[in-house]
Design a protein around this motif. Structure first.
Motif, short mmCIF file in Angstrom:
data_model
loop_
_atom_site.label_atom_id
_atom_site.label_comp_id
_atom_site.label_asym_id
_atom_site.label_seq_id
_atom_site.Cartn_x
_atom_site.Cartn_y
_atom_site.Cartn_z
N ASP A 223 41.30 32.55 46.54
CA ASP A 223 41.91 33.35 47.60
C ASP A 223 43.40 33.55 47.34
O ASP A 223 43.96 34.62 47.61
N ALA A 224 44.07 32.51 46.83
CA ALA A 224 45.49 32.63 46.53
C ALA A 224 45.73 33.66 45.43
O ALA A 224 46.67 34.46 45.49
N LEU A 225 44.86 33.67 44.41
CA LEU A 225 45.00 34.65 43.33
C LEU A 225 44.83 36.08 43.84
O LEU A 225 45.57 36.98 43.47
N VAL A 226 43.83 36.27 44.71
CA VAL A 226 43.58 37.60 45.26
C VAL A 226 44.78 38.06 46.10
O VAL A 226 45.25 39.20 45.99
N ALA A 227 45.31 37.15 46.94
CA ALA A 227 46.46 37.49 47.77
C ALA A 227 47.69 37.77 46.91
O ALA A 227 48.45 38.72 47.17
N SER B 296 49.92 41.29 46.66
CA SER B 296 51.36 41.31 46.94
C SER B 296 52.16 41.77 45.71
O SER B 296 53.10 42.56 45.83
N SER B 297 51.80 41.28 44.53
CA SER B 297 52.55 41.66 43.33
C SER B 297 52.35 43.14 43.00
O SER B 297 53.30 43.83 42.59
N THR B 298 51.14 43.65 43.22
CA THR B 298 50.89 45.07 42.98
C THR B 298 51.72 45.94 43.91
O THR B 298 52.31 46.95 43.49
N ALA B 299 51.77 45.55 45.18
CA ALA B 299 52.58 46.30 46.15
C ALA B 299 54.06 46.30 45.76
O ALA B 299 54.74 47.33 45.83
N GLN C 271 42.40 36.61 25.54
CA GLN C 271 42.02 37.70 26.43
C GLN C 271 43.26 38.40 27.00
O GLN C 271 43.28 39.62 27.16
N PHE C 272 44.30 37.62 27.28
CA PHE C 272 45.57 38.19 27.72
C PHE C 272 46.11 39.14 26.66
O PHE C 272 46.53 40.27 26.94
N GLY C 273 46.10 38.68 25.40
CA GLY C 273 46.62 39.49 24.31
C GLY C 273 45.79 40.72 24.03
O GLY C 273 46.34 41.81 23.76
N LEU C 274 44.47 40.58 24.10
CA LEU C 274 43.60 41.72 23.83
C LEU C 274 43.80 42.83 24.86
O LEU C 274 44.00 44.00 24.51
N ILE C 275 43.79 42.46 26.13
CA ILE C 275 43.94 43.48 27.18
C ILE C 275 45.34 44.07 27.14
O ILE C 275 45.53 45.29 27.26
N GLY C 276 46.36 43.21 26.95
CA GLY C 276 47.73 43.72 26.89
C GLY C 276 47.95 44.64 25.70
O GLY C 276 48.61 45.69 25.81
N ALA D 220 42.60 33.29 35.20
CA ALA D 220 43.87 33.04 35.89
C ALA D 220 45.05 33.64 35.13
O ALA D 220 46.08 33.95 35.73
N ASN D 221 44.95 33.81 33.82
CA ASN D 221 46.03 34.40 33.03
C ASN D 221 46.01 35.92 33.06
O ASN D 221 47.05 36.56 33.16
N THR D 222 44.82 36.52 32.97
CA THR D 222 44.73 37.97 32.84
C THR D 222 44.71 38.69 34.18
O THR D 222 44.82 39.92 34.21
N ALA D 223 44.59 37.96 35.28
CA ALA D 223 44.47 38.59 36.60
C ALA D 223 45.67 39.47 36.92
O ALA D 223 45.55 40.48 37.63
N PHE D 224 46.85 39.11 36.40
CA PHE D 224 48.07 39.82 36.78
C PHE D 224 48.57 40.75 35.68
O PHE D 224 49.72 41.19 35.73
N LEU D 225 47.71 41.05 34.72
CA LEU D 225 48.11 41.99 33.68
C LEU D 225 48.29 43.40 34.23
O LEU D 225 48.98 44.22 33.61
N GLY D 226 47.71 43.69 35.38
CA GLY D 226 47.90 45.01 35.98
C GLY D 226 49.37 45.29 36.22
O GLY D 226 49.90 46.34 35.84
N SER D 227 50.07 44.33 36.85
CA SER D 227 51.50 44.50 37.11
C SER D 227 52.29 44.57 35.82
O SER D 227 53.24 45.35 35.69
#
Length: 840
Positions: A278-282, A286-289, A409-414, A336-343
């Motif tokens: 839940d903390a990761l989703v929240a 917030s970071s996307t906004a 996975q972080f490196g591949l997506i990035g 947990a590492n790749t969840a915030f690659l969007g930002s």
């Protein structure tokens, strides 16, 4: 001429029409490609829209499978991951949800627990398997079979002391002793067994420390209820339903009616998993906004032109959509590492469009029409942005060669994101700009140099010498910070990387309350062998190592079915029968009350018989047997430390358990949290340096290949290394420890930080020697904007509740600031000095 005709003519879309002003005498391949993109802009944009929709659908699928477990970060071949997947289906789970009551009235908490448990046991069996909150089963078992757990020598010593006391009592009560003049038999032999009791305190002390048989502290202030879900139930949704049902049940009892001071909290694997997810989703929301709001604000402050912003955002949307849509096929989930690659991808990927559009607007302000302006911008920025984007991409991809999935996975997506954002920018900005600007063609007023570029160029011009001396002094300070670093380099305490709310008021906070009740590490390391004989060899090897360690032994207890079933029961039963007869009611009636109570506790029950596995309390037998009922192949290893294990304990326990398995030469596996954490630290040590040096080497090679000359390549890489050195010095001075997330800061800083120096050096080369101050004045604003959007992407993580993400965001932002400062001030100051020296 109609407005549509004027727009088409200015965009240069009329077939066979030559480009006006600003166009080169000889048309290049890039000019022809830009003209093609502008001419066929409608079908190209329709195709881009379709790809965006498709990518968006798969992006939604990707973000729907968010896995917050740290196990997802380790390589598939990591011993703890292999063991968990092999043993998971075979062993009983010990997953639970802890309900914690804290108050001032211990009796009231007990009544509350009785009522809550009665309600919980009415929940569906498919949701709750069992509820534990009292020691009745364990206490009854120990009362019934406790004497069988005494060592044979201790039983004989107890019998000897009782016989001595009986003999003394007989002598004292014998009337013939008076006739013989021997009426003084001496002091009575004491019935003191404290020395023997002390040997077994570890087994009985915990039960006696609970208040009134509840899982409760002796002062009654904290009481714990353990709710165990069915073994086949698992995953986020099932855990969420269980926690929701339990919390509603507790709330319906109105705990404050029992004790107005009562506080209720929750802990255990079920709550921790739910809380972190839940903390990761929240944090993600917030970071996307933050990124969207601040990036739009930065773009507006720089361009003051919504048409340019629309084109930039549209190209970026396509790139990001394709990136994460492709990630669904390449990876299939987020950790947990790749969840915030969007930002991060948004903040980094937008840089290409910023540079391209800024160069386009420069031409438009000179009065050049749309198509020639796009062609000039395309040609003039292609090489620099290629180095910047693909340098960042290669830095990301250097992480993908590691086995640690948190890195790979972080490196591949990035890496895919950097490439796709570059491609979509150069393919879509021309048709987007031609469509948007072509509808309302107007002349752009000339714009004064931006404040950032003007400020930086003024500093370089007036204070170049001070900047150069400051650079040297800061490098010396950075070296001092690095050399003075003391302590552990890696953060072994993963509790410091979890959500801050968890430590303040969540599962970590209430977990410390649970530790006060049980006073023991509740999550053991599980060892499973193929046969009971092989397990015995492993345990024997561990025990030999423990003896060698002496007081430094990190293990409190090793529990197996072999040692929870008493040894030599056939030999003990006759001794215990004799002991029971020695402690007859008639004899006990002659003892003082305190000694009579002790003797009653020692007296075996008349129905005593050998203990079987079926008679063990379920809390003991279930974890030691397998799901198919096989017994004797499982051991539980409990650490001595209560709470969080430090790096020393993690290393010692891992070496003790895995080393013993290896030395015993048997087929056995071990799984546990402590082994998992140790594997994470080992993976960081193994893969982190390799990825870092690979990223630096690839970026240096790419800069050399693109510039084709040594001097500009050295200036570019030198600027990058100055910024990285400052970053390392600041981190070392602040005693920052490396973890599974912030280790990627260095590789991606190499890739992204070189962007700014590349753009400055490339423009300086085009303008010629002696033009550095003008280059900074005209280009510095766009370079600063690129850095600002990247910093916004990183800094958005500072609002996250997860402390690992927050630390990553801060460190990465510092790296960006350092590399930007080096590119806008340090690099120009040194190049300006070199140009002046050559002129003189």
């Amino acid at each position: 001429m109609s407005r549509g005709d004027r727009a088409a003519g200015e965009a240069g879309t009329a077939p066979g029409e030559a480009p006006e002003g600003g166009g080169p005498a000889t048309e290049t391949w890039s000019d022809r490609l830009v003209a093609f993109l502008v001419r066929w802009r409608k079908p190209i944009l329709v195709l881009a829209a379709a790809l965006t929709v498709a990518g968006g659908w798969y992006t939604r699928q990707l973000y729907g499978d968010l896995r917050s477990s740290v196990e997802e970060l380790l390589p598939e071949s990591a011993p703890s991951v292999v063991a968990a997947r092999t043993l998971g289906p075979k062993l009983h789970t010990v997953t639970h949800l802890s309900i914690v009551f804290e108050g001032k009235d211990g009796d009231a908490l007990e009544r509350l627990a009785d009522d809550v448990v009665a309600r919980l046991r009415q929940l569906p069996k498919g949701m709750v398997d069992s509820v534990e909150y009292r020691t009745d089963a364990q206490s009854e078992f120990m009362h019934r079979f406790g004497p069988l757990y005494l060592h044979l020598d201790d039983l004989r010593e107890i019998q000897r002391r009782i016989d001595a006391r009986v003999a003394w009592e007989k002598q004292k009560a014998n009337p013939l002793m008076d006739l013989l003049g021997e009426n003084d038999p001496g002091p009575a032999p004491p019935l003191d067994f404290s020395d023997i009791e002390k040997k077994y305190e570890g087994a009985t002390g915990l039960l006696s420390s609970f208040r009134n048989g509840y899982y409760q502290t002796p002062d009654g202030r904290i009481l714990v209820i353990l709710v165990r879900p069915p073994e086949l139930m698992g995953g986020y949704e099932a855990n969420k339903k269980l926690v929701k049902a339990v919390k509603e049940t507790v709330a319906s009892m109105q705990p404050a009616r029992y004790d107005p001071s009562v506080k209720v909290g929750y802990d255990g694997e079920v709550e921790s998993l739910l809380e972190e997810q839940d903390a990761l989703v929240a944090d993600l929301a917030s970071s996307t906004a933050v990124v969207v709001v601040f990036v739009l604000g930065a773009l507006w402050l720089f361009y003051r032109r919504w048409r340019a912003i629309y084109a930039i955002c549209a190209a970026l949307l396509v790139g990001c959509s394709l990136t994460f849509g492709a990630a669904w096929f390449l990876v299939g989930h987020l950790n947990a590492n790749t969840a915030f690659l969007g930002s991060i991808v948004l903040g980094n990927g937008i840089n290409v469009s910023i540079i391209l559009v800024a160069r386009y607007l420069e031409e438009r302000r000179l009065g050049v029409p749309i198509l020639p302006s796009l062609q000039v911008a395309w040609r003039g920025t292609l090489a620099a942005t290629f180095v910047a984007s693909f340098g960042a991409g290669l830095a990301y991809l250097s992480l993908s060669v590691t086995s640690f999935r948190g890195f790979s996975q972080f490196g591949l997506i990035g890496g895919v994101g950097m490439a796709l954002c570059w491609v979509t920018a150069y393919l879509l900005i021309p048709p987007l700009v031609a469509t948007i600007d072509g509808r309302h063609p107007d002349e752009l007023p000339r714009q004064a140099p931006g404040y950032v570029g003007l400020f930086a160029s003024t500093l370089v011009q007036r204070h170049g010498k001070a900047i150069r001396w400051g650079t040297v002094l800061l490098l010396v300070a950075a070296a001092g910070g690095i050399l003075s670093y003391r302590g552990d380099l890696i953060e072994y305490d993963l509790s410091k990387l979890r959500a801050a709310k968890s430590a303040r008021s969540g599962s970590m906070f209430w977990g410390r309350k649970v530790d006060q009740v049980f006073k023991a590490y509740l999550t053991p390391i599980v060892v499973r062998a193929e046969t009971p004989e092989e397990l015995e060899r492993v345990v024997s090897t561990i025990e030999q190592s423990r003896k060698a360690l002496g007081a430094g032994d990190p293990i409190r207890e090793i529990r197996t079915l072999q040692n929870v079933i008493p040894e030599h029961q056939d030999e003990k039963l006759p001794l215990l029968d004799k002991l029971r007869r020695s402690l007859s009611d008639q004899r006990l009636s002659k003892l003082p009350p305190d000694q009579r109570k002790l003797a009653l506790e020692l007296r075996p029950r008349p129905d005593l018989h050998p203990v079987t596995v079926a008679e063990l309390p379920s809390s003991i037998s279930v974890p030691l047997t397998e799901r198919d009922g096989t017994a004797g192949r499982v051991a539980l290893v409990f650490p001595r430390v209560v709470g969080t294990l430090g790096p020393k304990q993690l290393s010692e326990i891992t070496g003790l358990v895995r080393g013993s398995i290896e030395r015993s030469g048997v087929r056995a596996q071990a799984v546990g949290e402590s082994l998992l954490f140790n594997d994470i630290a080992g993976a960081i040590w193994s893969d982190g340096p390799r990825a870092t040096f690979a990223a630096l080497a690839l970026v240096c090679l790419l800069a050399t290949l693109v510039f084709g000359r040594l001097r500009p390549s050295l200036w570019t890489v030198g600027s990058l290394l100055v910024g990285v050195a400052w970053l390392l010095g600041a981190a070392a001075a602040a005693r920052v420890r490396l973890n599974f997330l912030n280790f990627v800061v260095l590789p991606i800083t190499f890739g992204i930080g070189i962007d700014y120096a590349v753009n400055i050096v490339q423009r300086w080369q085009l303008e010629g020697e002696g033009s550095m101050c003008r280059t900074v004045r005209e280009t510095g604003g766009a370079v600063a904007l690129c850095s600002a959007t990247t910093i916004i992407g990183y800094a958005s993580l500072l609002v996250a509740d997860n402390r690992a993400l927050r630390g990553f965001g801060l460190l990465a932002s510092l790296g960006e600031v350092a590399c930007l400062t080096a590119a806008l001030l340090v690099l120009p100051a040194w190049i300006e000095r070199g140009d002046r020296c050559r002129t003189e």
